[in-house]
Design a protein around this motif. Structure first.
Motif, mmCIF file in Angstrom:
data_model
loop_
_atom_site.group_PDB
_atom_site.id
_atom_site.type_symbol
_atom_site.label_atom_id
_atom_site.label_comp_id
_atom_site.label_asym_id
_atom_site.label_seq_id
_atom_site.Cartn_x
_atom_site.Cartn_y
_atom_site.Cartn_z
ATOM 1 N N ALA A 61 4.124 4.011 8.829
ATOM 2 C CA ALA A 61 4.492 3.173 7.681
ATOM 3 C C ALA A 61 4.701 4.019 6.431
ATOM 4 C CB ALA A 61 3.415 2.111 7.435
ATOM 5 N N MET A 62 3.928 5.086 6.263
ATOM 6 C CA MET A 62 4.132 5.986 5.117
ATOM 7 C C MET A 62 5.531 6.581 5.136
ATOM 8 S SD MET A 62 0.473 8.006 5.291
ATOM 9 C CE MET A 62 -1.020 7.087 5.654
ATOM 10 N N ALA A 155 -3.491 1.660 -8.218
ATOM 11 C CA ALA A 155 -4.859 1.155 -8.354
ATOM 12 C C ALA A 155 -5.205 0.113 -7.299
ATOM 13 C CB ALA A 155 -5.070 0.571 -9.745
ATOM 14 N N THR A 156 -4.196 -0.544 -6.736
ATOM 15 C CA THR A 156 -4.442 -1.642 -5.792
ATOM 16 C C THR A 156 -3.917 -1.329 -4.389
ATOM 17 O OG1 THR A 156 -2.364 -2.722 -6.449
ATOM 18 C CG2 THR A 156 -4.382 -3.365 -7.630
ATOM 19 N N TYR A 157 -3.764 -0.042 -4.048
ATOM 20 C CA TYR A 157 -3.107 0.308 -2.781
ATOM 21 C C TYR A 157 -3.874 -0.161 -1.548
ATOM 22 C CZ TYR A 157 -6.258 4.357 -1.955
ATOM 23 O OH TYR A 157 -7.336 5.174 -1.722
ATOM 24 N N ARG A 158 -5.164 -0.494 -1.679
ATOM 25 C CA ARG A 158 -5.935 -0.978 -0.527
ATOM 26 C C ARG A 158 -5.827 -2.487 -0.325
ATOM 27 N NH1 ARG A 158 -11.985 0.851 -1.277
ATOM 28 N NH2 ARG A 158 -11.660 -0.553 -3.040
ATOM 29 N N ASP A 159 -5.239 -3.190 -1.262
ATOM 30 C CA ASP A 159 -5.124 -4.648 -1.182
ATOM 31 C C ASP A 159 -4.186 -5.037 -0.038
ATOM 32 O OD1 ASP A 159 -4.410 -7.383 -1.569
ATOM 33 O OD2 ASP A 159 -4.903 -7.219 -3.694
ATOM 34 N N PRO A 160 -4.616 -5.922 0.878
ATOM 35 C CA PRO A 160 -3.728 -6.321 1.986
ATOM 36 C C PRO A 160 -2.384 -6.895 1.535
ATOM 37 C CG PRO A 160 -5.970 -7.058 2.395
ATOM 38 C CD PRO A 160 -5.945 -6.536 0.988
ATOM 39 N N GLU A 161 -2.316 -7.401 0.297
ATOM 40 C CA GLU A 161 -1.068 -7.956 -0.207
ATOM 41 C C GLU A 161 -0.221 -6.923 -0.949
ATOM 42 O OE1 GLU A 161 0.105 -10.927 0.577
ATOM 43 O OE2 GLU A 161 -1.684 -11.065 1.834
ATOM 44 N N HIS A 162 -0.698 -5.708 -1.062
ATOM 45 C CA HIS A 162 0.076 -4.642 -1.696
ATOM 46 C C HIS A 162 1.328 -4.373 -0.847
ATOM 47 C CE1 HIS A 162 1.138 -0.560 -3.035
ATOM 48 N NE2 HIS A 162 0.393 -0.786 -4.118
ATOM 49 N N PRO A 163 2.464 -4.023 -1.454
ATOM 50 C CA PRO A 163 3.685 -3.781 -0.671
ATOM 51 C C PRO A 163 3.496 -2.763 0.452
ATOM 52 C CG PRO A 163 4.204 -3.845 -3.009
ATOM 53 C CD PRO A 163 2.713 -3.911 -2.911
ATOM 54 N N PHE A 164 2.703 -1.730 0.205
ATOM 55 C CA PHE A 164 2.504 -0.749 1.270
ATOM 56 C C PHE A 164 1.719 -1.356 2.433
ATOM 57 C CE2 PHE A 164 -0.050 2.374 3.514
ATOM 58 C CZ PHE A 164 0.977 3.129 4.070
ATOM 59 N N GLN A 165 0.656 -2.080 2.147
ATOM 60 C CA GLN A 165 -0.146 -2.657 3.223
ATOM 61 C C GLN A 165 0.625 -3.726 3.995
ATOM 62 O OE1 GLN A 165 -2.665 -1.159 4.173
ATOM 63 N NE2 GLN A 165 -3.288 0.045 2.387
ATOM 64 N N ARG A 166 1.504 -4.438 3.324
ATOM 65 C CA ARG A 166 2.351 -5.396 4.047
ATOM 66 C C ARG A 166 3.282 -4.644 5.002
ATOM 67 N NH1 ARG A 166 3.029 -8.101 -1.037
ATOM 68 N NH2 ARG A 166 5.227 -7.479 -1.099
#
Length: 325
Positions: A61-62, A155-166
């Motif tokens: 994903a990265m 700051a929010t990269y671990r949030d499941p709703e962050h674009p990266f985590q999606r």
């Protein structure tokens, strides 16, 4: 017991002085090179948390997010569960520095190195736990680098709703062929996605069978080319990938281990009691005896040591872990 994972049957026992001392139950999924289920033990269809065996898919994903690692070693450390050895720390710093970031951006917990030599050196020097020492800091550095490449919030990269985590969720669902049933919080604080053992094995088959030059194959090749980065000097993944060229190996917490070899297939194991001591031998035995991985003659001593680990009494070997496949 969880309503989603129902568990397996006996897959390994500890024999000490000729006496069966302990028993491990678990589940095993074996897929062929196309990702079709070839054989199974226990419950391979219900969801489990792959834990760090998720990392190759997170690294994919990265790349899909547009991260351009400076070297393939950078990609390997982003896929790793490193042990905090000096070369691990240098590689994490390379990933962060390439994105213009520093250790202060990491949101994994502070820890001491898990490698005993590295940990003793830190303690002897009066050092304290740091985020970069934590075994998932390479993954967190890669996540941050992918976010920086897109201008996404750091700051929010671990949030499941962050674009990266999606994007991670979409990638995991694509490779496993499963819908993610549950999103939990991994030990490092990042999301962990529940999918089936059969799906995890299928995903690893797809990584090693992907065309050369594809992002999927880049992840597999980077890990296989840099096995010491994946779990350290003394780690089983390093030892297996060194002894068996072409093998892709990635362990995870709570008794998860996944192996794959091109043209052979893949194995995903979950030990019910979470014992890591049983997951490596069971996975390796299944890949050899069920999937048909050939072991070169010069690799047999190392493979046997990993597949039948010794049990010690005092300073001598008094038994072994015995797989029951």
């Amino acid at each position: 017991m969880s309503a989603s994972y129902r568990g397996g049957r006996p897959v390994a026992e500890i024999v000490r002085s000729g006496f069966a001392e302990s028993l491990h139950r678990g589940s095993v999924a074996v897929t062929d090179p196309s990702g079709n289920l070839l054989a199974s033990i226990g419950d391979t269809g219900s969801a489990v948390f792959p834990r760090s065996s998720n990392k190759p898919m997170q690294a994919l994903a990265m790349l899909r997010a547009g991260w351009a690692p400076g070297t393939e070693a950078d990609l390997a450390i982003a896929s790793a569960s490193h042990r905090g050895e000096p070369f691990h720390l240098a590689q994490v710093a390379s990933v962060l520095g390439g994105a213009g970031l520093g250790e202060e951006h990491l949101q994994c917990p502070a820890d001491l190195p898990s490698d005993p030599v590295a940990r003793n050196a830190v303690v002897a020097a009066g050092g304290e736990p740091r985020r970069v020492y934590m075994n998932c800091s390479g993954k967190h550095a890669g996540m941050l680098a992918a976010c920086a490449a897109n201008g996404w919030d750091l700051a929010t990269y671990r949030d499941p709703e962050h674009p990266f985590q999606r994007l991670v969720t979409t990638t995991v669902e694509e490779l496993t062929g499963d819908a993610v049933e549950t999103i939990g919080v991994d030990g490092c604080g990042a999301p962990v996605l529940a999918v089936s053992l059969a799906g995890i094995a299928r995903a690893f088959s797809r990584l090693v069978e992907a065309p050369a030059g594809s992002d999927e194959r880049r992840v597999a090749d980077a890990m296989r080319a840099n096995p010491k980065l994946i779990d350290g000097t003394r780690g089983p993944d390093h030892r297996m990938m060194t002894a068996l060229p072409g093998l892709l190996a990635k362990g995870g917490a709570e008794g998860v281990h996944v192996l794959a070899a091109p043209g052979v297939g893949a194995v995903a194991v979950k030990i019910d009691d979470g014992a890591g001591r049983a997951s490596t031998p069971v996975a390796l035995r299944a890949l050899i005896t069920t999937a048909g991985l050939a072991v070169p003659e010069d690799a047999k001593p190392e493979v046997d040591a990993l597949m039948w680990p010794e049990v010690h009494g005092g300073d001598q070997s008094v038994g072994r872990l015995r797989t029951l496949l």
